[in-house]
Write a protein that holds these residues in place. Structure first.
Motif, PDB file in Angstrom:
ATOM      1  N   ILE A  24      38.301  33.560  48.603  1.00  0.00           N
ATOM      2  CA  ILE A  24      39.409  34.512  48.618  1.00  0.00           C
ATOM      3  C   ILE A  24      40.528  33.927  47.772  1.00  0.00           C
ATOM      4  O   ILE A  24      40.789  32.721  47.827  1.00  0.00           O
ATOM      5  CB  ILE A  24      39.854  34.793  50.068  1.00  0.00           C
ATOM      6  CG1 ILE A  24      38.800  35.668  50.766  1.00  0.00           C
ATOM      7  CG2 ILE A  24      41.228  35.467  50.116  1.00  0.00           C
ATOM      8  CD1 ILE A  24      39.070  35.957  52.221  1.00  0.00           C
ATOM      9  N   ALA A  25      41.183  34.750  46.973  1.00  0.00           N
ATOM     10  CA  ALA A  25      42.227  34.252  46.078  1.00  0.00           C
ATOM     11  C   ALA A  25      43.350  33.605  46.878  1.00  0.00           C
ATOM     12  O   ALA A  25      43.744  34.106  47.930  1.00  0.00           O
ATOM     13  CB  ALA A  25      42.784  35.406  45.235  1.00  0.00           C
ATOM     14  N   ASN A  26      43.872  32.480  46.360  1.00  0.00           N
ATOM     15  CA  ASN A  26      45.001  31.825  47.032  1.00  0.00           C
ATOM     16  C   ASN A  26      46.317  31.978  46.272  1.00  0.00           C
ATOM     17  O   ASN A  26      47.372  31.555  46.757  1.00  0.00           O
ATOM     18  CB  ASN A  26      44.702  30.338  47.301  1.00  0.00           C
ATOM     19  CG  ASN A  26      44.526  29.545  46.018  1.00  0.00           C
ATOM     20  OD1 ASN A  26      45.118  29.854  44.992  1.00  0.00           O
ATOM     21  ND2 ASN A  26      43.705  28.505  46.080  1.00  0.00           N
ATOM     22  N   GLY A  27      46.267  32.536  45.084  1.00  0.00           N
ATOM     23  CA  GLY A  27      47.491  32.834  44.338  1.00  0.00           C
ATOM     24  C   GLY A  27      48.235  31.628  43.802  1.00  0.00           C
ATOM     25  O   GLY A  27      49.321  31.777  43.238  1.00  0.00           O
ATOM     26  N   LYS A  28      47.698  30.427  43.965  1.00  0.00           N
ATOM     27  CA  LYS A  28      48.422  29.235  43.502  1.00  0.00           C
ATOM     28  C   LYS A  28      48.456  29.186  41.975  1.00  0.00           C
ATOM     29  O   LYS A  28      47.498  29.530  41.305  1.00  0.00           O
ATOM     30  CB  LYS A  28      47.750  27.963  44.051  1.00  0.00           C
ATOM     31  CG  LYS A  28      47.929  27.811  45.558  1.00  0.00           C
ATOM     32  CD  LYS A  28      47.509  26.442  46.046  1.00  0.00           C
ATOM     33  CE  LYS A  28      47.438  26.399  47.577  1.00  0.00           C
ATOM     34  NZ  LYS A  28      48.683  26.808  48.258  1.00  0.00           N
TER      35      LYS A  28
END
Lengths: 332, 332
Positions: free
Chosen positions: A130-134
């Motif tokens: 799942i994307a973590n956006g970091k």
């Protein structure tokens, strides 16, 4: 992973655009395209030698690549006959269709009996996060289109080639079957489970050198209601530093959606940029890529000049006139 | 399809929000919630009677529902012991986790041996079409949020209940595991293959009477980079006539994304409405749903008044103060 070179199967393609997978391979890896196989009624032509299976085998082809996409993606009985013969004559098969080779019992049986391999490049082979956006190191550019199939992949491939020519650090990141067949790796984004779409794009474009550019292959359009969710995942998972607006000026309505008009380049810019800045506040729209294949050269150049004046951004057809302007804008 | 009533399994939920599946069932189908099963370390409490398996069986429970969601969605060894015992004691199991019951060989073996059923409501059971974007009859409303888990499902359920109370034609359309467990049907949207997301929403909300309202359960947020593609597919596949903005004012950052701030309601409106108008040019933002569960009543009412003044739209907490204002706005 997929043995080269290829015989490109065009089947009974209803028009040239339906053969864009094969066209992409021929344009970007011509050394891998030994010839084309066309059936009765085929309306596409790559300008390659027409070959039957025996001739292609003699010319060294190892894999029959299904180079034709059709809405729905079904393997017809007519195609099946050719595919079975190809396995029997010693070819592997590679396909990016939704209708998987591995789901066809007769193909599986013949492939097992003959020791050949079925490559379904549309199927994810990785458990994506799942994307973590970091925030990731390195630079990323994404083309977003006024419609589907307006030249986003070609734009990325052209910019990547131009950067490599200049000695810059650059990678093309494939997100569709053509791109994966061209490069041998990537994420088949339209087959990824919804929750993992953005994560798969993060996985595809990891931390890199500060002066390295990922050219992320675009998909769909924010204005195409069938596929806009896929586009959204690319914008947020890719966290691009730069957007290129992609357009095909002769399109009369959204592809496959006769009730829908194309948006203007201004509308596309105003929709895409605020969305991109959610993931990357420094994102900029840096240039415009126009697919002028249906215009003569004078009309194309006049149109590009008009777009540059209206939008205040460099505009080119990178496939026809080179990607120099766009790479200049990215480097700046 | 799933036998009722349920024993709600809360496992070792790390916080109350993790048990939102069970909470939803208890709030909307209390007659189906016989009791709760909590393990050591469980930080959630629905205020239902704590029961072991024997007590729940005696109270008539037919199915153990895994009412707890965890990022990643894995079935831990500790959970497994309880699930196996439940099957052995005659319960069916129902789950909306990514980690499927059917992928656990020991659960499958015990279910087969005991004649019990494993329900994985997250898995699509339908071959959805690609969205065609055609205008459908009937009315549709969708809640879009400043973040995930801000009350979009509850907003839809509250508006649906209020409309039914008024004798209006109304359906709640579930797009997530909780909604599906509540209603027994729907689309598990976050598990749908990317290319078919918008089509699955079209399928879920077909042509209907001109005065019928579909309340489409929202998912994710346009501002949540992990899931924004799913939200996009709801906006374009659902072609809503009306949007409700959903917000939770005490949230300090986007759920699961500590580096990301929440957008303002104004920013959400300005992002969502132009996107919605691609699919439905007549779409309007008609009201605001605020989740005030972490505010006392005076603070909640003051906040709602402030939002109404600022946005010029009716604002309420439909779960706390009723959905009347929102239904009035839809009916107008």
């Amino acid at each position: 992973m997929i043995e080269t070179p290829y015989l490109l199967f065009l089947g009974d393609a209803p028009d040239q655009l339906a053969a864009k997978v094969a066209q992409g391979i021929k344009d970007w890896r011509p050394e891998n395209a030994v010839g084309q196989y066309r059936m009765d009624g085929c309306k596409a032509d790559l300008g390659l030698a027409d070959m039957d299976l025996a001739a292609a085998k003699a010319a060294g082809a190892k894999t029959l690549v299904i180079g034709v996409a059709n809405r729905g993606g079904v393997i017809s009985p007519e195609w099946k006959k050719v595919l079975v013969m190809a396995l029997e004559e010693g070819f592997d098969l590679a396909s990016g269709l939704h209708n998987l080779l591995r789901d066809e019992p007769d193909l599986v049986a013949v492939a097992e009996a003959t020791g050949r391999t079925l490559h379904d490049v549309r199927i994810p082979s990785v458990q994506y996060p799942i994307a973590n956006g970091k925030k990731r190191a390195g630079k990323r550019v994404l083309a977003v289109g006024t419609d589907c199939s307006v030249g986003k992949m070609y734009t990325a491939l052209c910019m990547d080639a131009e950067m490599r020519k200049r000695g810059m650090k650059s990678s093309f990141r494939a997100t569709g079957q053509t791109g994966i067949l061209i490069t041998g790796e990537g994420v088949p984004l339209d087959a990824v489970i919804a929750d993992f779409m953005a994560g798969s794009v993060e996985w595809l474009t990891p931390d890199n050198d500060d002066d390295h550019w990922d050219h992320i292959e675009g998909q769909g359009s924010l204005f195409h209601v069938s596929y806009s969710g896929v586009t959204m995942a690319l914008i947020h998972g890719g966290q691009p530093d730069a957007l290129i607006l992609a357009h095909e000026p002769t399109r009369t309505h959204m592809r496959g959606l006769p009730e829908y008009d194309l948006p203007s380049l201004t509308a596309l810019r105003d929709m895409a940029l605020p969305l991109a800045r959610v993931a990357n506040p420094d994102c900029q729209v840096v240039g415009i890529s126009v697919n002028t294949q249906h215009m003569d050269e004078d009309a194309a150049r006049a149109y590009l000049a008009e777009v540059e004046a209206e939008m205040g951004l460099p505009a080119t057809d990178p496939f026809r006139f080179g990607a120099g302007k766009l790479v200049d804008a990215l480097a700046a």
